[in-house]
Scaffold this active site. Sequence first.
Site, PDB file in Angstrom:
ATOM      1  N   LYS A 115       0.841  -1.209   0.000  1.00 12.38           N
ATOM      2  CA  LYS A 115       0.000   0.000   0.000  1.00 12.38           C
ATOM      3  C   LYS A 115       0.872   1.253   0.000  1.00 12.38           C
ATOM      4  CE  LYS A 115      -1.552   1.554   4.127  1.00 12.38           C
ATOM      5  NZ  LYS A 115      -1.243   2.966   4.383  1.00 12.38           N
ATOM      6  N   ASN A 116       1.910   1.246   0.842  1.00 10.40           N
ATOM      7  CA  ASN A 116       2.710   2.464   0.993  1.00 10.40           C
ATOM      8  C   ASN A 116       3.594   2.750  -0.218  1.00 10.40           C
ATOM      9  OD1 ASN A 116       1.533   2.877   3.416  1.00 10.40           O
ATOM     10  ND2 ASN A 116       3.345   2.435   4.670  1.00 10.40           N
TER      11      ASN A 116
ATOM     12  N   ARG B  31      -3.898  10.619   5.099  1.00 12.99           N
ATOM     13  CA  ARG B  31      -2.819  11.586   5.154  1.00 12.99           C
ATOM     14  C   ARG B  31      -1.936  11.548   3.893  1.00 12.99           C
ATOM     15  NH1 ARG B  31       0.958  14.212   8.438  1.00 12.99           N
ATOM     16  NH2 ARG B  31       3.005  13.580   7.733  1.00 12.99           N
TER      17      ARG B  31
ATOM     18  N   CYS C  54      -3.817  13.079  13.662  1.00 13.09           N
ATOM     19  CA  CYS C  54      -3.822  11.643  13.394  1.00 13.09           C
ATOM     20  C   CYS C  54      -3.658  10.908  14.701  1.00 13.09           C
ATOM     21  CB  CYS C  54      -2.673  11.307  12.456  1.00 13.09           C
ATOM     22  SG  CYS C  54      -2.444   9.562  12.281  1.00 13.09           S
TER      23      CYS C  54
ATOM     24  N   ARG D 289       2.153  14.368  13.495  1.00 18.89           N
ATOM     25  CA  ARG D 289       2.509  14.139  12.086  1.00 18.89           C
ATOM     26  C   ARG D 289       2.383  15.397  11.225  1.00 18.89           C
ATOM     27  NH1 ARG D 289      -0.018   8.519  10.077  1.00 18.89           N
ATOM     28  NH2 ARG D 289       1.890   8.308   8.899  1.00 18.89           N
ATOM     29  N   PRO D 290       3.240  16.375  11.434  1.00 19.56           N
ATOM     30  CA  PRO D 290       3.181  17.602  10.637  1.00 19.56           C
ATOM     31  C   PRO D 290       3.647  17.368   9.190  1.00 19.56           C
ATOM     32  CG  PRO D 290       5.099  17.631  12.076  1.00 19.56           C
ATOM     33  CD  PRO D 290       4.341  16.379  12.401  1.00 19.56           C
ATOM     34  N   VAL D 291       3.486  18.403   8.345  1.00 21.83           N
ATOM     35  CA  VAL D 291       3.963  18.294   6.949  1.00 21.83           C
ATOM     36  C   VAL D 291       5.012  19.372   6.654  1.00 21.83           C
ATOM     37  CG1 VAL D 291       1.925  17.141   6.002  1.00 21.83           C
ATOM     38  CG2 VAL D 291       1.991  19.642   6.099  1.00 21.83           C
ATOM     39  N   ASP D 292       5.607  19.925   7.720  1.00 23.46           N
ATOM     40  CA  ASP D 292       6.567  21.026   7.551  1.00 23.46           C
ATOM     41  C   ASP D 292       7.739  20.659   6.636  1.00 23.46           C
ATOM     42  OD1 ASP D 292       7.161  19.228   9.646  1.00 23.46           O
ATOM     43  OD2 ASP D 292       8.625  20.613  10.504  1.00 23.46           O
TER      44      ASP D 292
ATOM     45  N   ASP E 227       5.885   0.438  11.653  1.00 22.23           N
ATOM     46  CA  ASP E 227       4.619  -0.181  11.248  1.00 22.23           C
ATOM     47  C   ASP E 227       4.503  -1.644  11.668  1.00 22.23           C
ATOM     48  OD1 ASP E 227       3.773   2.181  10.180  1.00 22.23           O
ATOM     49  OD2 ASP E 227       3.999   1.616   8.082  1.00 22.23           O
TER      50      ASP E 227
ATOM     51  N   ILE F 272       9.865   6.746  16.164  1.00 23.33           N
ATOM     52  CA  ILE F 272       9.374   7.471  14.977  1.00 23.33           C
ATOM     53  C   ILE F 272       8.144   8.327  15.310  1.00 23.33           C
ATOM     54  CG2 ILE F 272       8.655   7.280  12.548  1.00 23.33           C
ATOM     55  CD1 ILE F 272      11.427   6.107  12.944  1.00 23.33           C
TER      56      ILE F 272
ATOM     57  N   ARG G  61      -8.114  -0.541   5.570  1.00 22.65           N
ATOM     58  CA  ARG G  61      -7.265   0.449   4.909  1.00 22.65           C
ATOM     59  C   ARG G  61      -5.933  -0.184   4.480  1.00 22.65           C
ATOM     60  NH1 ARG G  61      -5.637   5.083   8.202  1.00 22.65           N
ATOM     61  NH2 ARG G  61      -4.597   5.439   6.246  1.00 22.65           N
TER      62      ARG G  61
HETATM   63  C1  UD1 Z   1       5.051   6.717   6.084  1.00 24.58           C
HETATM   64  C2  UD1 Z   1       4.144   5.524   6.009  1.00 24.58           C
HETATM   65  C3  UD1 Z   1       3.747   5.060   7.410  1.00 24.58           C
HETATM   66  C4  UD1 Z   1       4.989   4.814   8.241  1.00 24.58           C
HETATM   67  C5  UD1 Z   1       5.921   6.018   8.221  1.00 24.58           C
HETATM   68  C6  UD1 Z   1       7.251   5.764   8.916  1.00 24.58           C
HETATM   69  C7  UD1 Z   1       2.997   5.870   3.904  1.00 24.58           C
HETATM   70  C8  UD1 Z   1       1.734   6.182   3.185  1.00 24.58           C
HETATM   71  N1  UD1 Z   1       2.967   5.875   5.249  1.00 24.58           N
HETATM   72  O1  UD1 Z   1       4.294   7.749   6.713  1.00 24.58           O
HETATM   73  O2  UD1 Z   1       2.982   3.858   7.289  1.00 24.58           O
HETATM   74  O3  UD1 Z   1       4.597   4.566   9.587  1.00 24.58           O
HETATM   75  O4  UD1 Z   1       6.211   6.391   6.855  1.00 24.58           O
HETATM   76  O5  UD1 Z   1       7.895   4.684   8.352  1.00 24.58           O
HETATM   77  O6  UD1 Z   1       4.013   5.582   3.288  1.00 24.58           O
HETATM   78  N2  UD1 Z   1       7.581  14.423  10.177  1.00 24.58           N
HETATM   79  C9  UD1 Z   1       7.726  15.756  10.451  1.00 24.58           C
HETATM   80  N3  UD1 Z   1       7.452  16.664   9.475  1.00 24.58           N
HETATM   81  C10 UD1 Z   1       7.045  16.279   8.233  1.00 24.58           C
HETATM   82  C11 UD1 Z   1       6.916  14.901   7.945  1.00 24.58           C
HETATM   83  C12 UD1 Z   1       7.195  13.985   8.949  1.00 24.58           C
HETATM   84  O7  UD1 Z   1       8.085  16.132  11.574  1.00 24.58           O
HETATM   85  O8  UD1 Z   1       6.813  17.144   7.387  1.00 24.58           O
HETATM   86  C13 UD1 Z   1       7.876  13.416  11.236  1.00 24.58           C
HETATM   87  C14 UD1 Z   1       6.676  12.563  11.608  1.00 24.58           C
HETATM   88  O9  UD1 Z   1       5.852  13.198  12.556  1.00 24.58           O
HETATM   89  C15 UD1 Z   1       7.359  11.329  12.155  1.00 24.58           C
HETATM   90  C16 UD1 Z   1       8.620  11.213  11.270  1.00 24.58           C
HETATM   91  O10 UD1 Z   1       8.809  12.509  10.689  1.00 24.58           O
HETATM   92  O11 UD1 Z   1       7.760  11.539  13.483  1.00 24.58           O
HETATM   93  C17 UD1 Z   1       8.536  10.194  10.171  1.00 24.58           C
HETATM   94  O12 UD1 Z   1       7.340  10.396   9.427  1.00 24.58           O
HETATM   95  P1  UD1 Z   1       7.238  10.069   7.869  1.00 24.58           P
HETATM   96  O13 UD1 Z   1       8.358   9.181   7.496  1.00 24.58           O
HETATM   97  O14 UD1 Z   1       7.068  11.333   7.129  1.00 24.58           O
HETATM   98  O15 UD1 Z   1       5.879   9.251   7.810  1.00 24.58           O
HETATM   99  P2  UD1 Z   1       4.813   9.270   6.639  1.00 24.58           P
HETATM  100  O16 UD1 Z   1       5.476   9.500   5.339  1.00 24.58           O
HETATM  101  O17 UD1 Z   1       3.662  10.109   7.028  1.00 24.58           O
END
Ligand code: UD1
Length: 427
Positions: free
Chosen positions: A22-23, A100, A124, A129-132, A314, A336, A406
């Site tokens: 899926k990912n 997300r 979430c 889980r920010p997107v910064d 995961d 994580i 999902r």
């Molecule tokens: C992806 C996977 C999810 C998995 C995760 C970690 C998908 C669809 N989902 O989620 O199943 O658990 O990787 O292996 O592929 N972070 C920030 N700012 C950001 C983005 C992330 O601080 O802009 C932090 C997150 O809060 C977290 C860490 O970075 O603590 C890792 O997150 P990330 O690898 O981005 O996870 P996803 O891509 O959302």
Amino acid sequence: MDRIHIRGGNRLTGTIPISGAKNAALPLMAASLLTQGTLRLSNLPNLVDISTMANLLSQHGVSLEMNGNATGGHTGRVFSLNAGTITSTVTPYNLVRTMRASILVLGPLLAREGKAQVSLPGGCAIGTRPVDLHLQGLEQLGAEIELEEGYIRACVKGRLKGTHIVMPIVSVGATENLLMAACLAEGTTIISNAAREPEVSDLANCLVAMGAKIGGAGSDTLTITGVTSLKGASHEVVSDRIETGTYAMAAAITGGDITLTGGRLDLIESTAKTLIRAGVDITPIDGGLRVCRKSDRIEEVDVMTEPFPGFPTDLQAQIMAMVACTKGASMITETIFENRFMHVPELCRMGANIHVHGASAIIRGVEGLTGAQVMATDLRASVSLVLAGLAAEGETVIDRVYHLDRGYERLEEKLAACGADISRIRK
Ligand code: UD1
């Protein structure tokens, strides 16, 4: 809402086909926005998140044809996605809020159309889980970004410009978004401290087949030389390492012997090492993996989640269920995501002895688990309750199974085929 009923205690034996990841599938589908050509993806899993991404893309004008097998095993579905004309660059809240990973359309839309408006993902269950990191990286590529009324509004005059992006922490999603955007940028982009997850490499391989110039796939430094356009391609989605790990643990927790068709050892090395330490045999065989438990009881193991190639977050909930019945104590540390221990109270209701201290949980082994009525809180937490239910004495009833739908294709069917007493009660 559907429920899952399990009567525990059966030793699982047989064969489980592993679906496409899926990912990996979600970013690959988003990559279709980068080209006017047709992207043909095979081995897609049949999951709710995949349908959500398909709906989201069609709302941007992507036409989608499904011409593969919708139900049968690890050969999976085939989608042909064509974004000949992008009719909208707006991704509304009602789609983003349920998944997300919708944020993955931001980079491709911006790179191809010069603008994108994507709703900010909501909170979430497994942390803030920010997107910064996604936004900072796109700004470094020359985008102007504003946050307004719950939306990310991004635009760029002309093309994005290649640059050197150093990721402050490893992020799978941000690496994927920036990788896709950089493919159509002017000049060269270097992404340092990039995520090395197999799903990122799978995306890079597909982008290369589409005509992108990417070096370093699978390493922590990606070098992307931008091109003016990409073309259509065919790509097979990599097998799901999290599903592989989950069913390996199902074999372990029930003292079973399962063949995982399509499972790949190279994708689960850290998980396999942990399972071997816990007394579980994992052997590569033709076309997959064979998993069986050697010892009478699972042995205690300490685990720390880390970015790939470390132990995946995961699989953290699942391994916690697996070590609930050892003779000694195990420590599991989650590095994580904060707040990813929501399965703990539910496992404790099934008789597990678990104490959480900050980011670590101590699991003192008990003689056995007992069935109970439990509540799924997120995708991986819910499957850990399924594993616990398979090993527990008596009946376990799991509520809110939409979380499972999902991420796990035909879960009950795959487990029942190996002898599990599991069924879904539809409401
Ligand atoms: C992806 C996977 C999810 C998995 C995760 C970690 C998908 C669809 N989902 O989620 O199943 O658990 O990787 O292996 O592929 N972070 C920030 N700012 C950001 C983005 C992330 O601080 O802009 C932090 C997150 O809060 C977290 C860490 O970075 O603590 C890792 O997150 P990330 O690898 O981005 O996870 P996803 O891509 O959302």
